[in-house]
Scaffold this motif. Structure first.
Motif, mmCIF file in Angstrom:
data_model
loop_
_atom_site.group_PDB
_atom_site.id
_atom_site.type_symbol
_atom_site.label_atom_id
_atom_site.label_comp_id
_atom_site.label_asym_id
_atom_site.label_seq_id
_atom_site.Cartn_x
_atom_site.Cartn_y
_atom_site.Cartn_z
ATOM 1 N N VAL A 71 0.846 -1.185 0.000
ATOM 2 C CA VAL A 71 0.000 0.000 0.000
ATOM 3 C C VAL A 71 0.886 1.241 0.000
ATOM 4 O O VAL A 71 1.967 1.250 0.604
ATOM 5 C CB VAL A 71 -0.977 0.002 1.201
ATOM 6 N N GLU A 75 -2.764 8.268 -2.976
ATOM 7 C CA GLU A 75 -3.524 7.651 -4.055
ATOM 8 C C GLU A 75 -2.945 8.104 -5.390
ATOM 9 O O GLU A 75 -2.857 9.293 -5.665
ATOM 10 C CB GLU A 75 -4.993 8.057 -3.957
ATOM 11 N N TYR A 148 -1.103 5.001 5.663
ATOM 12 C CA TYR A 148 -1.057 4.171 4.461
ATOM 13 C C TYR A 148 -2.458 3.711 4.075
ATOM 14 O O TYR A 148 -2.922 2.642 4.472
ATOM 15 C CB TYR A 148 -0.108 2.994 4.677
ATOM 16 N N LYS A 149 -3.148 4.545 3.287
ATOM 17 C CA LYS A 149 -4.488 4.217 2.815
ATOM 18 C C LYS A 149 -4.705 4.748 1.393
ATOM 19 O O LYS A 149 -5.817 5.033 0.986
ATOM 20 C CB LYS A 149 -5.543 4.792 3.757
ATOM 21 N N LEU A 152 -3.559 0.704 -3.376
ATOM 22 C CA LEU A 152 -3.190 -0.668 -3.046
ATOM 23 C C LEU A 152 -2.555 -1.292 -4.282
ATOM 24 O O LEU A 152 -3.007 -1.050 -5.414
ATOM 25 C CB LEU A 152 -4.419 -1.463 -2.632
ATOM 26 N N TYR A 274 -8.998 1.658 0.874
ATOM 27 C CA TYR A 274 -7.918 2.130 0.018
ATOM 28 C C TYR A 274 -8.495 2.949 -1.132
ATOM 29 O O TYR A 274 -9.633 2.736 -1.565
ATOM 30 C CB TYR A 274 -7.105 0.961 -0.527
#
Length: 311
Positions: A71, A75, A148-149, A152, A274
């Motif tokens: 991850v 984004e 950490y989002k 993925l 995610y």
């Protein structure tokens, strides 16, 4: 007259030859003695270096498992340099490093420890070094914020079937603040290629390794598989406690993956929301999940069962 001279010449030649042989033998003996002294000096230097250096050597091997998901903090919406990557190699690792990616839930290493000294060497324990889990709250990990989002990433295929060797298998619950010592992993631990991308990792931790220890004589070697599991964002290193003769020392072991600098490693938690998903497109490269796809960015967590009764 000539007959009288022959014995004199012969005896003179014999005397000269015998003198030459004696001189040559002396020189050869001196050379051999000098060569022996050089060998002894070299051996003494070697033994001195061993005595003054670390009691063991540590050689890394192929890890028993590889991460099934990574991850990113952010984004991403641009595939960049990994668009044409079809297998897991240097190019993919360089991209992971640049993105500061972390594996989800589980990380493992394999290394072999070899005893170098005449004295019996005892591996007493392993423990986490510089463990940092910034979002932990007294060991409770529900509903915590995470960095950490972002995106993925399911990694591309990895070549090779791995190796299967006799070894000691240890594990850490990295997210548990009071569990910094290694435990023995229950039989049935995961092996290379044996974990499905969307299947929860299961780790069974038994008694502490320190209750067992491992004794090695000079040139003996032992292989260890070490699993690091957890449901929090954590960074950590690894230390090994070694006793040799009357010297007891803690040695740091380099457990860094190819996608990280330094000597430590890191984990990110699973079961999170995610932003989006990057995955392999078999034989073509890496792609974002198409818009409208039913495939959602999902990474399983890790289920850890520990023996809290046995010390």
């Amino acid at each position: 007259m000539l007959a009288a001279l022959i014995p004199t010449v012969l005896f003179g030649s014999v005397a000269v030859y015998q003198g030459y042989r004696a001189t040559n033998a002396t020189e050869q003996s001196a050379d051999a003695d000098q060569a022996g002294k050089k060998r002894d000096a070299a051996e003494d230097e070697k033994n001195k270096a061993v005595d003054e250096g670390p009691p063991v050597s540590v050689t890394p091997g192929e890890p028993p498992t590889y991460p099934t998901a990574f991850v990113l903090k952010q984004e991403r919406h641009y595939i960049g340099p990994i668009g044409k990557v079809t297998d897991w190699g240097d190019e993919f690792n360089a991209w992971l490093k640049a993105e500061e990616a972390r594996p989800v839930g589980l990380y493992s290493v394999r290394f072999t420890v070899k005893a170098l000294r005449d004295d019996t060497t005892i591996i007493q324990d392993f423990k986490l070094k510089d463990r940092q889990c910034p979002f932990e709250i007294a060991g409770v990990n529900e509903n915590l914020d995470v960095n950490y989002k972002g995106t993925l990433v399911y990694p591309p295929p990895l070549g090779g079937s791995g190796e299967d060797v006799t070894r000691d298998v240890l594990g850490f619950d990295v997210a548990q603040y009071d569990e910094t010592q290694a435990r023995i992993v229950q039989k049935g631990y995961p092996k290379l290629g044996g974990i499905a991308p969307q299947r929860e990792h299961e780790i069974f931790l038994r008694h502490r390794f320190a209750t067992k220890t491992v004794a090695l004589e000079q040139n003996d070697a032992r292989t260890f598989d070490v699993y690091f599991a957890g449901g929090l964002e954590c960074t950590f290193g690894l230390e090994m406690n070694v006793t040799s003769g009357d010297v007891d020392t803690w040695m740091e072991i380099d457990i860094s993956p190819a996608w990280m600098d330094g000597k430590g490693a890191a984990l990110a938690p699973g079961y999170k929301e995610y932003g989006n998903l990057v995955r392999p497109d078999p034989g073509k490269g890496m792609i974002f999940t198409p818009i409208g796809s039913s495939e959602k960015p999902f990474a399983p967590g890790v289920h850890i069962t520990a023996d809290d009764v046995t010390p």
